[in-house]
Design a protein around this motif. Structure first.
Motif, PDB file in Angstrom:
ATOM      1  N   LEU A 173       6.411   4.274   3.385  1.00 22.88           N
ATOM      2  CA  LEU A 173       7.884   4.103   3.300  1.00 22.88           C
ATOM      3  C   LEU A 173       8.387   4.930   4.716  1.00 22.88           C
ATOM      4  N   ASN A 174       8.985   4.250   5.537  1.00 22.20           N
ATOM      5  CA  ASN A 174       9.410   4.734   6.807  1.00 22.20           C
ATOM      6  C   ASN A 174       8.399   5.771   7.557  1.00 22.20           C
ATOM      7  N   TYR A 175       7.266   5.228   7.565  1.00 18.76           N
ATOM      8  CA  TYR A 175       6.126   5.570   8.162  1.00 18.76           C
ATOM      9  C   TYR A 175       5.369   6.731   7.560  1.00 18.76           C
ATOM     10  N   ASP A 176       5.821   7.064   6.133  1.00 15.80           N
ATOM     11  CA  ASP A 176       5.024   8.049   5.490  1.00 15.80           C
ATOM     12  C   ASP A 176       4.426   7.298   4.193  1.00 15.80           C
ATOM     13  N   VAL A 177       3.021   7.852   4.032  1.00 12.17           N
ATOM     14  CA  VAL A 177       2.642   7.366   2.849  1.00 12.17           C
ATOM     15  C   VAL A 177       2.906   7.538   1.497  1.00 12.17           C
ATOM     16  N   VAL A 178       2.985   6.896   0.562  1.00 13.80           N
ATOM     17  CA  VAL A 178       3.639   7.246  -0.640  1.00 13.80           C
ATOM     18  C   VAL A 178       2.383   7.231  -1.604  1.00 13.80           C
ATOM     19  N   PRO A 179       2.095   8.411  -2.211  1.00 11.74           N
ATOM     20  CA  PRO A 179       1.091   8.515  -3.199  1.00 11.74           C
ATOM     21  C   PRO A 179       1.349   7.567  -4.375  1.00 11.74           C
ATOM     22  N   ARG A 180       0.312   6.774  -4.767  1.00 10.70           N
ATOM     23  CA  ARG A 180       0.302   6.080  -6.208  1.00 10.70           C
ATOM     24  C   ARG A 180       1.317   6.649  -7.184  1.00 10.70           C
ATOM     25  N   GLY A 181       0.991   7.712  -7.426  1.00 10.42           N
ATOM     26  CA  GLY A 181       1.436   8.703  -8.640  1.00 10.42           C
ATOM     27  C   GLY A 181       3.001   9.097  -8.271  1.00 10.42           C
ATOM     28  N   LYS A 182       3.428   8.714  -6.930  1.00 14.91           N
ATOM     29  CA  LYS A 182       4.885   9.029  -6.770  1.00 14.91           C
ATOM     30  C   LYS A 182       5.723   7.601  -6.522  1.00 14.91           C
ATOM     31  N   TRP A 183       5.300   6.635  -6.771  1.00 14.50           N
ATOM     32  CA  TRP A 183       5.730   5.284  -6.732  1.00 14.50           C
ATOM     33  C   TRP A 183       7.153   5.212  -7.599  1.00 14.50           C
ATOM     34  N   ASP A 184       6.688   5.596  -8.831  1.00 12.92           N
ATOM     35  CA  ASP A 184       8.067   5.406  -9.889  1.00 12.92           C
ATOM     36  C   ASP A 184       9.250   6.292  -9.310  1.00 12.92           C
ATOM     37  N   GLU A 185       9.109   7.325  -8.992  1.00 16.81           N
ATOM     38  CA  GLU A 185      10.102   8.199  -8.610  1.00 16.81           C
ATOM     39  C   GLU A 185      10.571   8.059  -6.942  1.00 16.81           C
ATOM     40  N   THR A 186       9.803   7.291  -6.173  1.00 15.76           N
ATOM     41  CA  THR A 186      10.207   7.080  -4.819  1.00 15.76           C
ATOM     42  C   THR A 186      11.295   5.968  -4.536  1.00 15.76           C
ATOM     43  N   PRO A 187      12.520   6.519  -4.351  1.00 15.74           N
ATOM     44  CA  PRO A 187      13.559   5.401  -4.092  1.00 15.74           C
ATOM     45  C   PRO A 187      13.187   4.481  -2.822  1.00 15.74           C
ATOM     46  N   VAL A 188      13.708   3.200  -2.905  1.00 17.83           N
ATOM     47  CA  VAL A 188      13.811   2.393  -1.715  1.00 17.83           C
ATOM     48  C   VAL A 188      15.552   2.328  -1.590  1.00 17.83           C
ATOM     49  N   THR A 189      15.684   2.369  -0.093  1.00 18.73           N
ATOM     50  CA  THR A 189      17.191   2.072  -0.103  1.00 18.73           C
ATOM     51  C   THR A 189      17.279   0.942   1.219  1.00 18.73           C
ATOM     52  N   ALA A 190      18.466   0.543   1.374  1.00 18.43           N
ATOM     53  CA  ALA A 190      18.831  -0.220   2.328  1.00 18.43           C
ATOM     54  C   ALA A 190      18.435   0.091   3.597  1.00 18.43           C
ATOM     55  N   GLY A 191      17.905  -0.743   4.573  1.00 19.41           N
ATOM     56  CA  GLY A 191      17.315  -0.442   5.914  1.00 19.41           C
ATOM     57  C   GLY A 191      15.974   0.428   6.002  1.00 19.41           C
ATOM     58  N   ASP A 192      15.096   0.344   4.595  1.00 17.66           N
ATOM     59  CA  ASP A 192      14.010   1.204   4.865  1.00 17.66           C
ATOM     60  C   ASP A 192      12.883   0.110   5.402  1.00 17.66           C
ATOM     61  N   GLU A 193      11.875   0.890   6.098  1.00 13.97           N
ATOM     62  CA  GLU A 193      10.762  -0.144   6.492  1.00 13.97           C
ATOM     63  C   GLU A 193       9.663   0.342   5.767  1.00 13.97           C
ATOM     64  N   ILE A 194       8.884  -0.569   4.987  1.00 14.85           N
ATOM     65  CA  ILE A 194       7.961  -0.493   4.271  1.00 14.85           C
ATOM     66  C   ILE A 194       6.627  -1.502   4.682  1.00 14.85           C
ATOM     67  N   GLU A 195       5.485  -0.695   4.650  1.00 14.74           N
ATOM     68  CA  GLU A 195       4.169  -1.457   4.971  1.00 14.74           C
ATOM     69  C   GLU A 195       3.344  -1.200   3.831  1.00 14.74           C
ATOM     70  N   ILE A 196       3.071  -2.485   3.489  1.00 15.03           N
ATOM     71  CA  ILE A 196       2.016  -2.489   2.063  1.00 15.03           C
ATOM     72  C   ILE A 196       0.575  -3.028   2.896  1.00 15.03           C
ATOM     73  N   LEU A 197      -0.245  -2.172   2.535  1.00 13.24           N
ATOM     74  CA  LEU A 197      -1.533  -2.475   3.031  1.00 13.24           C
ATOM     75  C   LEU A 197      -2.706  -2.536   1.718  1.00 13.24           C
ATOM     76  N   THR A 198      -3.633  -3.159   2.187  1.00 11.95           N
ATOM     77  CA  THR A 198      -4.845  -3.219   1.219  1.00 11.95           C
ATOM     78  C   THR A 198      -6.132  -3.148   1.786  1.00 11.95           C
ATOM     79  N   PRO A 199      -7.212  -2.376   1.326  1.00 15.51           N
ATOM     80  CA  PRO A 199      -8.373  -2.235   1.931  1.00 15.51           C
ATOM     81  C   PRO A 199      -9.158  -3.519   2.014  1.00 15.51           C
ATOM     82  N   ARG A 200     -10.176  -3.574   3.092  1.00 14.73           N
ATOM     83  CA  ARG A 200     -11.045  -4.781   2.965  1.00 14.73           C
ATOM     84  C   ARG A 200     -12.118  -4.277   3.357  1.00 14.73           C
TER      85      ARG A 200
END
Length: 79
Positions: free
Chosen positions: A35-62
């Motif tokens: 979120l905005n170039y900072d990795v969000v630990p899975r344990g913090k997903w519930d408490e991490t807000p998303v706001t207008a204008g945010d840049e989000i990258e969703i990655l999956t390992p391969r």
């Protein structure tokens, strides 16, 4: 609200990273979220807000690269 997900602007309804992952049907499996170039630990997903204008990258390992030698990261395609 309008955010950028993996380089594409999208209108979303979610107010948290966890809700966004559900909205995008990215439940289960192995995902990493930045979120905005900072990795969000899975344990913090519930408490991490998303706001207008945010840049989000969703990655999956391969497993492995083209040579099958090194782990790789794949950007989840939005849409």
């Amino acid at each position: 609200m309008l955010v950028t997900i993996n380089g594409e602007q999208r209108e979303i309804q979610s107010a948290s990273v966890a809700a966004l992952m559900t909205e995008l049907d990215c439940t289960g499996g192995h995902f990493a979220v930045a979120l905005n170039y900072d990795v969000v630990p899975r344990g913090k997903w519930d408490e991490t807000p998303v706001t207008a204008g945010d840049e989000i990258e969703i990655l999956t390992p391969r497993q492995g690269d083209e040579d099958g030698l090194a782990p790789d990261i794949t950007v989840l395609q939005s849409g």
